[in-house]
Design a protein around this motif. Sequence first.
Motif, mmCIF file in Angstrom:
data_model
loop_
_atom_site.group_PDB
_atom_site.id
_atom_site.type_symbol
_atom_site.label_atom_id
_atom_site.label_comp_id
_atom_site.label_asym_id
_atom_site.label_seq_id
_atom_site.Cartn_x
_atom_site.Cartn_y
_atom_site.Cartn_z
ATOM 1 N N SER A 89 9.434 16.413 15.858
ATOM 2 C CA SER A 89 8.977 16.175 17.209
ATOM 3 C C SER A 89 9.881 15.334 17.896
ATOM 4 C CB SER A 89 7.419 15.741 17.214
ATOM 5 O OG SER A 89 6.942 15.467 18.496
ATOM 6 N N GLY A 90 10.230 14.231 17.293
ATOM 7 C CA GLY A 90 11.306 13.305 17.995
ATOM 8 C C GLY A 90 12.529 13.940 18.604
ATOM 9 N N ASN A 141 6.471 13.707 22.544
ATOM 10 C CA ASN A 141 7.905 13.754 21.665
ATOM 11 C C ASN A 141 8.675 12.469 21.935
ATOM 12 O OD1 ASN A 141 7.414 16.829 23.006
ATOM 13 N ND2 ASN A 141 8.417 16.740 20.988
ATOM 14 N N ASN A 181 15.522 12.458 23.851
ATOM 15 C CA ASN A 181 14.317 11.410 23.925
ATOM 16 C C ASN A 181 15.177 9.948 23.366
ATOM 17 O OD1 ASN A 181 12.148 13.091 24.302
ATOM 18 N ND2 ASN A 181 12.458 13.839 22.338
ATOM 19 N N PHE A 182 16.265 10.102 22.466
ATOM 20 C CA PHE A 182 16.833 8.872 22.012
ATOM 21 C C PHE A 182 17.584 8.402 23.084
ATOM 22 C CE2 PHE A 182 15.570 11.291 18.369
ATOM 23 C CZ PHE A 182 15.018 10.232 17.610
ATOM 24 N N THR A 204 2.186 9.766 13.145
ATOM 25 C CA THR A 204 2.731 10.609 12.062
ATOM 26 C C THR A 204 1.695 11.725 11.710
ATOM 27 O OG1 THR A 204 4.208 8.875 11.563
ATOM 28 C CG2 THR A 204 4.015 11.040 9.962
ATOM 29 N N ALA A 209 7.223 9.951 19.707
ATOM 30 C CA ALA A 209 7.627 10.346 18.232
ATOM 31 C C ALA A 209 9.220 10.052 17.955
ATOM 32 C CB ALA A 209 7.543 11.962 17.994
ATOM 33 N N ALA A 210 10.104 10.014 18.956
ATOM 34 C CA ALA A 210 11.436 9.650 18.896
ATOM 35 C C ALA A 210 11.265 7.874 18.573
ATOM 36 C CB ALA A 210 12.064 9.892 20.110
ATOM 37 N N VAL A 224 10.522 7.237 15.118
ATOM 38 C CA VAL A 224 11.384 7.616 14.135
ATOM 39 C C VAL A 224 12.475 6.405 14.170
ATOM 40 C CG1 VAL A 224 13.644 9.037 14.166
ATOM 41 C CG2 VAL A 224 11.415 10.097 14.554
#
Length: 551
Positions: free
Chosen positions: A36-37, A249, A50-51, A404, A252-253, A256
């Motif tokens: 998802s990330g 998303n 996302n990152f 998660t 989620a990133a 992560v």
Amino acid sequence: MTKRKFRFDFWTVITIAIAVLFAIFLVYPLFSLFSSGFKDPETQKFTLDNFTRFFTKKYYYRTLGHSFLVSTCTTLIAVAIGAPMAYFTTVYELKGKGLVDVLIIISMLSPPFIGAYSWIMLGGRNGILTKLLSSIFGITAPSIYGFGGILLVLSLKLYPYIYMYTKGALKKVDASLSEAAESLGCSGIRKIFTVVLPLVTPTILAGSLLVFMNSLADFGTPMLIGEGYTVMPVLIYSEFISETGGQANFAAALAVIMVIITGAMFLGQKYVVNRKSFTMSSLRPIQAKKLKGISNLFLHAPIYVIVFLSIIPQLTVVYTSFKATRGAMFAEGFSLDSYRTIFRNLAKPILNTYLYGLVAIVVIIFLAMFIAYLTTRRKSKFTSLIDSMTMFPYIIPGSVLGITLLLAFNEKPLLLSGTAIIIIVAFTIRRLPYTLRSSAAILYQISPSMEEAAISLGDSPLRTFFKVTAVMMLPGVMSGAILSWITIINELSASVILYTGSTRTMSVAIYTEVIRASYGTAAALASILTLTTVASLMLFFKVSGKKEISL
């Protein structure tokens, strides 16, 4: 050389079953999180956007710096408090030493968000101490909110880890080492830094890593008392619950990133423990000396003050729970109104806490006994992998674990979101290590010959395990299970992500009541939680026969 034949027996079935459980409830959720990330919210294609968004926008990457600053400062303060306290209480006689240790353990096992709530009651804008300083001395108290407040709460909450670790190490230091140093002209502070400190440094480092990870992962304290000073767990929670479009998303990133950081810290801790530690055999433990005069005062006063500050949250919530209320506000005098209100309106969260906790504990006990047996009696690379996997959820921040699980079980065929099952799963995999470690420790003390004797008399391996091994393991298993229970009932960060209106727990209810500024009901709930924690701790001492907790 003949190959050993594969045997499909009871323990093979158990090994496969445990591996499947971890694959479903840990590996698959982590895969879902990473997947998802790295997905675009609209096209669902692989992307690094996302990152990129996190590391290019100051508002976002600054929170990571905040988290590291809080964790680093908390760790340094915890070491500065905990290590000297451990040394002085080991080397010198302290009046009420047993009570001091119990109070420190209670402060350690209580949830940090109760500490944040209590300090708001004491030092908030309308806090007891704030009003007292203003009305009597005309002094404006410094703000309890923001970085300073977070640091205060977490330091008082986490220094006991250093204290307990260091004290355990000092008990293994042979007194002859200090005597030898003194005979060579090394005494006082020089002896501490040249002899004692090098011996306990690996232990202090291991405890420091644990403090760092706990402060990095804490959600409740910065959420309640941070007031604009945002850290990573709070950012993840905020992005996830306010999800519109692609926020899930992005959250989620962020999760992560936290998993990678905490995973690296976990590996660092294992390196310190496995590579830098050594075994000490204390034939003559350090004997506590009695101090007299002003030295004795300087020993007792700081320790008593620190312990009092540590236990203030519990004293505050009990005191305020009996204060009279007018609506959400406190009034003059005392009353049981807050307790009447929670039993009338918030009985469900109380029942949920005990029910979910009991179910999780039963599952934890069986899993811990089976995994401990596999990793000690049937060692292999596969069982070692299972053992490592059991420890990983312990170091994942609770809010990250909650996200998660939600990402993994938010659709069929395993639609668990919104149910009690997903909360019980979170409790189980997050708090299993306490019981597992105590189960493995006692199993190492049980000779395999006991099992061999039972099998030679005609019992099957399965019957032998339940009739002989499991019975002998019970004291260690139960002492670990009580610690797991204490941490389960105090769990907030995972529960606040996973709960619904019908699955709220006491921790979530306290958090929501504080957010609503309904401090009386929050105090009453927190008092019940504190009383349960203390009663459980007393039960631990009774079952284990100890007066301290080994970490």
